[in-house]
Design a protein around this motif. Structure first.
Motif, mmCIF file in Angstrom:
data_model
loop_
_atom_site.group_PDB
_atom_site.id
_atom_site.type_symbol
_atom_site.label_atom_id
_atom_site.label_comp_id
_atom_site.label_asym_id
_atom_site.label_seq_id
_atom_site.Cartn_x
_atom_site.Cartn_y
_atom_site.Cartn_z
ATOM 1 N N LEU A 107 0.830 -1.209 0.000
ATOM 2 C CA LEU A 107 0.000 0.000 0.000
ATOM 3 C C LEU A 107 0.862 1.256 0.000
ATOM 4 O O LEU A 107 0.572 2.218 -0.720
ATOM 5 N N GLN A 108 1.926 1.242 0.802
ATOM 6 C CA GLN A 108 2.816 2.398 0.844
ATOM 7 C C GLN A 108 3.498 2.620 -0.502
ATOM 8 O O GLN A 108 3.609 3.749 -0.970
ATOM 9 N N HIS B 106 -8.900 7.455 -2.551
ATOM 10 C CA HIS B 106 -9.420 6.539 -1.530
ATOM 11 C C HIS B 106 -10.102 7.310 -0.400
ATOM 12 O O HIS B 106 -11.149 6.890 0.098
ATOM 13 N N GLU B 107 -9.501 8.415 -0.017
ATOM 14 C CA GLU B 107 -10.108 9.230 1.047
ATOM 15 C C GLU B 107 -11.444 9.805 0.595
ATOM 16 O O GLU B 107 -12.416 9.813 1.337
ATOM 17 N N ARG B 108 -11.507 10.266 -0.653
ATOM 18 C CA ARG B 108 -12.753 10.803 -1.204
ATOM 19 C C ARG B 108 -13.850 9.720 -1.220
ATOM 20 O O ARG B 108 -14.979 9.970 -0.823
ATOM 21 N N MET B 109 -13.469 8.503 -1.635
ATOM 22 C CA MET B 109 -14.436 7.402 -1.662
ATOM 23 C C MET B 109 -14.896 7.039 -0.254
ATOM 24 O O MET B 109 -16.070 6.738 -0.037
ATOM 25 N N PRO C 23 0.520 9.373 -5.563
ATOM 26 C CA PRO C 23 -0.126 9.951 -4.376
ATOM 27 C C PRO C 23 -1.607 10.274 -4.588
ATOM 28 O O PRO C 23 -2.364 10.349 -3.630
ATOM 29 N N ALA C 24 -2.027 10.413 -5.828
ATOM 30 C CA ALA C 24 -3.438 10.706 -6.101
ATOM 31 C C ALA C 24 -4.340 9.570 -5.638
ATOM 32 O O ALA C 24 -5.515 9.789 -5.326
ATOM 33 N N ILE C 25 -3.803 8.361 -5.549
ATOM 34 C CA ILE C 25 -4.582 7.214 -5.087
ATOM 35 C C ILE C 25 -5.076 7.451 -3.663
ATOM 36 O O ILE C 25 -6.224 7.149 -3.336
ATOM 37 N N LEU C 26 -4.210 7.995 -2.817
ATOM 38 C CA LEU C 26 -4.575 8.268 -1.436
ATOM 39 C C LEU C 26 -5.738 9.254 -1.376
ATOM 40 O O LEU C 26 -6.696 9.059 -0.628
ATOM 41 N N VAL C 27 -5.671 10.300 -2.170
ATOM 42 C CA VAL C 27 -6.740 11.299 -2.214
ATOM 43 C C VAL C 27 -8.033 10.656 -2.704
ATOM 44 O O VAL C 27 -9.110 10.885 -2.147
#
Length: 181
Positions: A105-106, A119-122, A113-117
């Motif tokens: 995951l890291q 996932h947080e949005r979802m 880094p857009a993946i983190l954003v």
């Protein structure tokens, strides 16, 4: 008067040749979408898709031409999807968070880094969608997801038939899916 052979032919039709490869080429994407609408976990949906073709190859001699080959293939998929839910009914699938998963995951986040954003949005949208559900449905979800209750245990605890649990969860899934699309 009909002879015995002609009567038996009307009772049990002879198998019809079926080309599984041609079915795969013409129906694979449609069949994949069909299964993925029913089984949200992508890996499980892929497994059911593969099992559908394996079962079709295993039983191709039994195809009697009573339906279109596509209909027959989709029927196999429906049966395997039902079996999937029977097998996983009331069982929560939890994956242990191991060091290798954390590292993967890291690495994924470091690479993009857009993946983190995203996932947080979802996650925020999912929580909002769940908050929009009726309170009784939220408590059913909480019992099943957080409390690890089976559908039957939840129905018994709340004092409703198991069909009520299933229908409420089905409506909840539809609401969540629309909210998240």
């Amino acid at each position: 008067m009909q002879n015995v052979n002609s009567i038996s032919n009307t009772i049990s039709p002879k198998p019809v040749a079926i080309n599984i490869e041609a079915l795969y080429q013409s129906q694979n994407e449609r069949l994949r979408r069909f299964i993925q609408k029913r089984i949200w976990h992508k890996e499980d949906a892929e497994e059911v898709l593969q099992l559908t073709y394996l079962e079709a190859m295993r039983c191709k001699e039994k195809f009697n031409g009573g339906s279109k080959p596509e209909t027959w293939l989709f029927g196999i998929a429906v049966n395997l999807t039902r079996n999937y839910f029977k097998q996983h009914y009331g069982q929560t699938h939890l994956e242990e968070m191991t060091d290798s998963i954390v590292c993967d995951l890291q690495a994924e986040v470091e690479e993009n880094p857009a993946i983190l954003v995203e996932h947080e949005r979802m996650l925020v949208k999912t929580v909002e969608a769940m908050d929009s559900l009726p309170e009784d449905t939220q408590s059913i979800l909480q019992m099943i997801v957080d409390g690890d209750y089976s559908y039957q245990d939840t129905a018994t605890q709340i004092g409703v038939p198991i069909g009520t649990i299933r229908s409420r969860l089905s409506r909840a899934r539809q609401v969540l899916k629309r909210y998240l699309d």
